[in-house]
Scaffold this active site. Structure first.
Site, PDB file in Angstrom:
ATOM      1  N   GLY A  21      -8.786   9.001  -4.079  1.00 52.93           N
ATOM      2  CA  GLY A  21      -7.978   8.720  -5.263  1.00 52.93           C
ATOM      3  C   GLY A  21      -8.712   7.775  -6.201  1.00 52.93           C
ATOM      4  N   GLY A  90      -5.383  15.687  -6.289  1.00 51.85           N
ATOM      5  CA  GLY A  90      -4.219  15.213  -5.548  1.00 51.85           C
ATOM      6  C   GLY A  90      -4.401  15.200  -4.031  1.00 51.85           C
ATOM      7  CB  THR A  91      -2.206  13.780  -1.368  1.00 49.44           C
ATOM      8  OG1 THR A  91      -1.011  14.371  -1.892  1.00 49.44           O
ATOM      9  CG2 THR A  91      -2.234  12.310  -1.785  1.00 49.44           C
ATOM     10  CG  ASP A 117      -3.238   4.056  -0.562  1.00 50.35           C
ATOM     11  OD1 ASP A 117      -2.819   4.670   0.434  1.00 50.35           O
ATOM     12  OD2 ASP A 117      -2.779   4.222  -1.708  1.00 50.35           O
ATOM     13  CG  HIS A 345     -14.686 -37.596   7.601  1.00 45.77           C
ATOM     14  ND1 HIS A 345     -13.344 -37.817   7.798  1.00 45.77           N
ATOM     15  CD2 HIS A 345     -15.327 -38.234   8.599  1.00 45.77           C
ATOM     16  CE1 HIS A 345     -13.185 -38.582   8.865  1.00 45.77           C
ATOM     17  NE2 HIS A 345     -14.374 -38.853   9.376  1.00 45.77           N
ATOM     18  CE1 TYR A 348     -22.574 -24.417   3.544  1.00 43.93           C
ATOM     19  CE2 TYR A 348     -24.812 -25.158   3.064  1.00 43.93           C
ATOM     20  CZ  TYR A 348     -23.916 -24.136   3.367  1.00 43.93           C
ATOM     21  OH  TYR A 348     -24.365 -22.847   3.496  1.00 43.93           O
ATOM     22  CG  ASN A 359     -20.579 -38.264  14.622  1.00 45.64           C
ATOM     23  OD1 ASN A 359     -19.416 -38.086  14.942  1.00 45.64           O
ATOM     24  ND2 ASN A 359     -20.919 -38.795  13.463  1.00 45.64           N
ATOM     25  CB  SER A 387     -22.335 -41.630   6.095  1.00 43.35           C
ATOM     26  OG  SER A 387     -21.383 -41.766   7.106  1.00 43.35           O
TER      27      SER A 387
HETATM   28  C1  UD1 Z   1       1.554   9.188  -1.856  1.00 44.07           C
HETATM   29  C2  UD1 Z   1       2.585  10.264  -1.496  1.00 44.07           C
HETATM   30  C3  UD1 Z   1       3.963   9.625  -1.436  1.00 44.07           C
HETATM   31  C4  UD1 Z   1       3.956   8.490  -0.420  1.00 44.07           C
HETATM   32  C5  UD1 Z   1       2.852   7.485  -0.744  1.00 44.07           C
HETATM   33  C6  UD1 Z   1       2.702   6.505   0.405  1.00 44.07           C
HETATM   34  C7  UD1 Z   1       1.833  12.410  -2.416  1.00 44.07           C
HETATM   35  C8  UD1 Z   1       1.987  13.390  -3.513  1.00 44.07           C
HETATM   36  N1  UD1 Z   1       2.560  11.305  -2.503  1.00 44.07           N
HETATM   37  O1  UD1 Z   1       1.851   8.708  -3.161  1.00 44.07           O
HETATM   38  O2  UD1 Z   1       4.930  10.586  -1.039  1.00 44.07           O
HETATM   39  O3  UD1 Z   1       5.211   7.839  -0.419  1.00 44.07           O
HETATM   40  O4  UD1 Z   1       1.572   8.150  -0.879  1.00 44.07           O
HETATM   41  O5  UD1 Z   1       1.871   5.440   0.085  1.00 44.07           O
HETATM   42  O6  UD1 Z   1       1.115  12.672  -1.465  1.00 44.07           O
HETATM   43  N2  UD1 Z   1      -6.083  10.624  -2.729  1.00 44.07           N
HETATM   44  C9  UD1 Z   1      -7.184  11.451  -2.630  1.00 44.07           C
HETATM   45  N3  UD1 Z   1      -7.405  12.379  -3.600  1.00 44.07           N
HETATM   46  C10 UD1 Z   1      -6.573  12.550  -4.669  1.00 44.07           C
HETATM   47  C11 UD1 Z   1      -5.450  11.717  -4.764  1.00 44.07           C
HETATM   48  C12 UD1 Z   1      -5.219  10.764  -3.782  1.00 44.07           C
HETATM   49  O7  UD1 Z   1      -7.963  11.336  -1.681  1.00 44.07           O
HETATM   50  O8  UD1 Z   1      -6.845  13.430  -5.498  1.00 44.07           O
HETATM   51  C13 UD1 Z   1      -5.873   9.593  -1.701  1.00 44.07           C
HETATM   52  C14 UD1 Z   1      -5.866   8.183  -2.263  1.00 44.07           C
HETATM   53  O9  UD1 Z   1      -7.174   7.602  -2.201  1.00 44.07           O
HETATM   54  C15 UD1 Z   1      -4.890   7.461  -1.333  1.00 44.07           C
HETATM   55  C16 UD1 Z   1      -3.966   8.559  -0.858  1.00 44.07           C
HETATM   56  O10 UD1 Z   1      -4.599   9.793  -1.123  1.00 44.07           O
HETATM   57  O11 UD1 Z   1      -5.546   6.887  -0.217  1.00 44.07           O
HETATM   58  C17 UD1 Z   1      -2.614   8.507  -1.564  1.00 44.07           C
HETATM   59  O12 UD1 Z   1      -2.825   8.694  -2.958  1.00 44.07           O
HETATM   60  P1  UD1 Z   1      -2.011   7.883  -4.051  1.00 44.07           P
HETATM   61  O13 UD1 Z   1      -2.417   8.376  -5.383  1.00 44.07           O
HETATM   62  O14 UD1 Z   1      -2.065   6.441  -3.775  1.00 44.07           O
HETATM   63  O15 UD1 Z   1      -0.543   8.466  -3.741  1.00 44.07           O
HETATM   64  P2  UD1 Z   1       0.860   7.756  -4.011  1.00 44.07           P
HETATM   65  O16 UD1 Z   1       1.220   7.903  -5.434  1.00 44.07           O
HETATM   66  O17 UD1 Z   1       0.843   6.390  -3.442  1.00 44.07           O
HETATM   67 CA    CA Z   2      -0.774   5.036  -2.572  1.00 41.47          CA
END
Ligand code: UD1
Ligand code: CA
Length: 433
Positions: A21, A90-91, A117, A345, A348, A359, A387
């Site tokens: 992300g 996206g995820t 994360d 006291h 460094y 000491n 000291s």
């Molecule tokens: C996501 C979930 C949400 C959940 C939340 C928990 C989805 C659509 N939503 O939302 O339901 O409640 O996490 O914290 O899944 N990532 C990628 N590639 C991408 C986008 C994201 O690897 O293209 C990774 C990010 O680095 C991150 C994780 O996926 O580690 C979650 O992505 P993030 O954008 O933080 O999702 P949220 O909006 O938090």
């Molecule tokens: Ca997140």
């Protein structure tokens, strides 16, 4: 398990950690998952917890195509491979990229998908999630939590019987009634891998973010009459995701409390637990006392009955033996402090070896850096540093040697046992005077 087939991955659980992300909400220049949380990057917290949970299959971290910093940070980590997510879609897209990488070496039957994360999930929670998945004979099992403030998270919509999950709806897309649901998606799942790639490929792009949501797999599995189970984390704080600087600090506060209370349970005295900063991988032996306003960085070691603080700073590589004492405004870095030695006291101590019962007087500085390189100094057993001494490294005080107040021991010097050196530059005191 003896029937495990290592080549096809049968019987095993793989892991995919999503870390591609953009982390825009963090407003940082570097990747979000490399932000340190009590001395350790977020992604390492997740990988360590997964490893400690006993996940036995291969682990893949999904990284972005346009930034190699996460891949670079993980290159020396054994057992972890990196998969590139071609576009930031996206995820769902990230999970697919991870799955493809697992396929390359034989797909395990199950996969744990976690977010880079979400650094607070404990190993026992990952293990319990996997166990629930197996018990429920589910196609997918999601780790959820009942949180006081669900805003920003995906909500868990349960099916009629309340046992199963019907779908997960993102905050933005939730209807008013759904917004009131406090059970949220942690972003962590276990999936059966069979057929999962096809499902991920068919995920639609959701208009609001223009992304494919991993969470949409749930309703598709349900439509195909598969079971989607949920496992609720015992402690809701565990599932907190880190998207912003505030959330990073909040996660730090939770983890810090966990570390400090863990130490107290093991017999360490911490009279003001909320006033000390103790990072990960710090070892403190029972009987030691950590006084208020002390900072113990990752990797510091403190022996039994030692005293740290108030206002002490133990940096990386600081090691205090039993009964050592390091007091107010003393910083120790890459140094060992011998048994019963004291620096109470304003000092460094960098790149030094302090012998037992030595000491180190108030205001002593180990001048370890010459502007280019760092050098080590040695203070022998029972030596006495007056000291305000400046010890220019490399230099040595033999066991029992002494310096007078304000002595400047120049580089390459060795103060012999029984000698006292004074002055600037320091010279042996004439024993006849
Ligand atoms: C996501 C979930 C949400 C959940 C939340 C928990 C989805 C659509 N939503 O939302 O339901 O409640 O996490 O914290 O899944 N990532 C990628 N590639 C991408 C986008 C994201 O690897 O293209 C990774 C990010 O680095 C991150 C994780 O996926 O580690 C979650 O992505 P993030 O954008 O933080 O999702 P949220 O909006 O938090
Ligand atoms: Ca997140």
């Amino acid at each position: 398990m003896s029937d495990r087939n290592e080549t096809t991955g049968e019987g095993r659980t793989g892991a995919i950690v999503l870390a591609a992300g953009q982390g825009t909400r963090m407003r940082a220049s570097g990747p979000k998952v490399l932000q340190p949380l009590l001395g350790k990057p977020l992604i390492e917290h997740v990988l360590d917890a997964i490893a400690a949970a006993g996940v036995d299959g291969p682990a893949v971290v999904v990284v972005p195509a346009d930034d190699d910093r996460v891949a670079h940070a993980l290159q020396d980590r054994p057992g972890v491979r990196v998969a590139v997510q071609p576009q930031p879609d996206g995820t769902g897209g990230a999970a697919l990229a991870g799955l493809r990488a697992l396929e390359a070496t034989g797909l395990p039957p199950r996969v744990l998908v976690a977010c880079g994360d979400a650094p607070l999930i404990r190993p026992e929670t990952f293990a319990a999630l996997i166990e629930r998945h197996e018990q429920a004979a589910a196609a997918a099992t999601v780790l959820t939590a009942e949180v006081p403030d669900p805003s920003g998270y995906g909500r868990i919509v349960r099916s009629g019987d309340g046992e199963r999950v019907a779908r997960i709806v993102e905050d933005r897309e939730a209807r008013p009634g759904e917004r009131g649901i406090h059970e949220i998606n942690s972003g962590t799942f276990v999936f059966d891998t069979e057929g999962l790639a096809d499902l991920l490929e068919q995920l639609p792009v959701q208009p609001y973010k223009g992304e494919r949501y991993l969470t949409d797999v749930v309703q598709r599995l349900v439509a195909a009459r598969k079971t989607v189970a949920a496992f609720r984390a015992e402690q809701w704080q565990e599932v907190l995701g880190v998207n912003t600087i505030e959330q990073l600090a909040d996660a730090g506060a939770i983890l810090r409390k966990r570390i400090v209370y863990g130490l107290m349970r093991s017999g360490v005295q911490i009279p003001a637990p909320e006033l000390v900063w103790i990072e990960v991988d710090v070892e403190v032996a029972p009987g030691a006392r950590i006084e208020p306003f002390s900072v113990l960085r990752r990797g510091a070691r403190v022996g039994a009955d030692a005293v740290v603080g108030p206002f002490a700073h133990l940096g990386p590589g600081a090691q205090l033996a039993a009964r050592a004492e390091v007091g107010n405004f003393v910083e120790v870095k890459r140094s060992t402090i011998g048994e019963g030695a004291k620096a109470k006291h304003l000092a460094y101590i960098g790149d030094a070896q302090i012998g037992p019962r030595a000491n180190v007087g108030a205001g002593t500085v180990f001048c370890n850096y010459d502007g280019k390189d760092k050098h080590r100094s040695v203070v022998g057993e029972g030596a006495f540093v007056g000291s305000g001494s400046l010890l220019v490294a490399p230099c040595e005080l033999a066991p029992g040697a002494r310096t007078g107040a304000g002595a400047v021991v120049t580089r390459g010097s060795r103060v012999e046992s029984g000698e006292t050196w004074v002055g600037v530059p320091a010279r042996p005191l004439d024993p006849r005077r």
